[in-house]
Design an enzyme around this catalytic site. Structure first.
Site, PDB file in Angstrom:
ATOM      1  N   LYS A  42      -5.618   9.581   3.121  1.00 15.15           N
ATOM      2  CA  LYS A  42      -6.355   8.514   3.966  1.00 15.15           C
ATOM      3  C   LYS A  42      -7.506   9.354   4.784  1.00 15.15           C
ATOM      4  O   LYS A  42      -7.171  10.461   5.143  1.00 15.15           O
ATOM      5  CB  LYS A  42      -5.130   7.938   4.948  1.00 15.15           C
ATOM      6  N   ASP A  45      -2.517  10.388  -2.140  1.00 18.03           N
ATOM      7  CA  ASP A  45      -2.743   9.238  -2.932  1.00 18.03           C
ATOM      8  C   ASP A  45      -3.195   9.840  -4.470  1.00 18.03           C
ATOM      9  O   ASP A  45      -3.113   9.172  -5.120  1.00 18.03           O
ATOM     10  CB  ASP A  45      -3.940   8.358  -2.537  1.00 18.03           C
ATOM     11  N   GLN A  57      -3.162   2.265  10.349  1.00 13.56           N
ATOM     12  CA  GLN A  57      -1.877   2.233   9.811  1.00 13.56           C
ATOM     13  C   GLN A  57      -0.944   3.176  10.328  1.00 13.56           C
ATOM     14  O   GLN A  57       0.398   2.975  10.490  1.00 13.56           O
ATOM     15  CB  GLN A  57      -1.934   2.832   8.423  1.00 13.56           C
ATOM     16  N   ARG A  66       0.799  -1.101  -0.013  1.00 18.97           N
ATOM     17  CA  ARG A  66       0.078  -0.189  -0.052  1.00 18.97           C
ATOM     18  C   ARG A  66       0.875   1.287  -0.015  1.00 18.97           C
ATOM     19  O   ARG A  66       2.117   1.059   0.130  1.00 18.97           O
ATOM     20  CB  ARG A  66      -0.875  -0.063   1.132  1.00 18.97           C
TER      21      ARG A  66
END
Length: 380
Positions: A264, A253, A212, A64
């Protein structure tokens, strides 16, 4: 097909167990991934022998992080080519595995372009596969170099914005060596500040629902000897109110052409808090994360993930009972809203730090010039 094997993570720094690597054992080339779903309990690696196994690893978040997904996508195309699978089919499956992270499709296109160019020039399948692998390796190397440059630019910006030093930085999700060919994006800036003796505290959001921050960023911070403190996401406001945050550092991202940033979920509330409390909100990402074809934040496709990630808790090596493989924390049948990302508008972003320099204020014109400069640099 993916095989799995584990090894102890004790006495190693994060960069000593790479998040991704290409290997060529006697039985044929493979792509080896550090399974991030198992961290921090154990370091377990997945061995992918085909693109479908890599697609599953991407969807399950075993691999990821935007820059690393680009690298994985490129290697996935090369893996299909080297092993004689349908390269176009593999490329399409890989590019669609996670829709928000633009780097994934960029990496796939780069390796696929090299493969097709070699065929067009009269090369056979073997030569075309070699071209795809060379493109993936080049992207891997370039990302490591970009990471180092982003760290330098980001530290200089922190020092400019916070001349008193002793930086107390809040970060969200994971942006270190686990998402990069190098030492990361936002985390790499914090790490540079730590090495320079200018990081007083790294505040680590746990980053629900998949943790995470708690599992991965804390893991990397501990191994790097950084002063860090973990907090629940909804405790960030009290930290700002107490004057304990000097800057927010996050990754991205996808960055739209107007400077809107998808990261996120939970990033946008931090930007609102930062603006209210007059704290710099800084995004650190490579130029490949800027998508000129996405005009604005409303055009960014936000990945919606399974509800069980919210209604159940999963932990490495924990006994499980829920339908999704986790421990149920909500009544059976509860519906869940679970976007993987949210979008922060450019007016809430103090600066975007890339390997090509810093954009501040964040405008569509400044981003377009940055991308043009990056293209000129690449063409040399």
């Amino acid at each position: 097909m993916a095989d799995q094997y584990a090894h102890s993570g004790e006495d190693k720094r994060p960069t000593e167990t790479p998040a991704i690597r290409w290997e060529e054992p006697p039985e044929g080339p493979v792509l080896v991934l550090l399974d991030q779903t198992r961290l921090p309990a154990e370091e377990m690696e997945l061995v992918c022998t085909d693109a479908s196994a890599l697609v599953e690893a991407i969807r399950s978040l075993a691999v990821r992080g935007a820059p690393l997904l680009g690298i994985a996508g490129a290697y996935g195309v090369a893996l299909a080519a080297v092993r004689g699978f349908d390269v176009d089919e593999a490329a399409a499956a890989l590019a669609g595995a996670r829709p928000t992270a633009v780097n994934l499709a960029v990496g796939v296109r780069r390796a696929l372009g090299a493969y097709r160019a070699a065929l067009a020039e009269g090369g056979d399948g073997r030569r075309a596969a070699e071209a795809a692998l060379a493109a993936a390796r080049a992207l891997h190397r370039e990302d490591a170099e970009a990471s180092a440059r982003m760290a330098g630019h980001g530290l200089a910006l922190l020092d400019e914005l916070l001349p008193a030093g002793g930086h107390r930085v809040l970060t969200h999700c994971n942006t270190g060596a686990l998402v990069s060919g190098g030492e990361g994006t936002a985390f790499a800036v914090a790490l540079a500040a730590h090495r320079a003796g200018r990081l007083r505290r790294l505040w680590v959001d746990e980053t629900r629902p998949l943790l995470q921050g708690a599992r991965l960023t804390a893991y990397e911070a501990a191994r790097s000897g950084m002063a860090y403190t973990l907090l629940t996401d909804n405790a960030a406001g009290s930290l700002f109110a107490a004057g304990e945050v000097d800057a927010v550092l996050i990754g991205a991202d996808r960055i739209a052409a107007d400077g809107s940033v998808a990261n996120k979920v939970g990033s946008y509330p931090l930007a609102v808090l930062a603006r209210y409390h007059h704290v710099p909100f800084i995004v650190v990402a490579p130029v490949t994360t800027v998508d000129p074809d996405t005009p604005d934040g409303a055009s960014i496709e936000v990945e919606q993930r399974a509800g069980h990630e919210v209604t159940e808790i999963t932990a490495p090596q924990a006994s499980v009972a829920g339908a999704g493989g986790g421990i149920a924390v909500a009544p059976l049948g509860t519906q869940a809203y679970n976007p993987a990302f949210d979008v922060t508008p450019p007016e809430l972003v103090t600066a975007i730090v890339t390997e090509e320099g810093v954009v501040s204020p964040v405008t569509s014109e400044a981003l377009a010039e940055l991308c043009a400069r990056a293209r000129r640099t690449t063409a040399r």
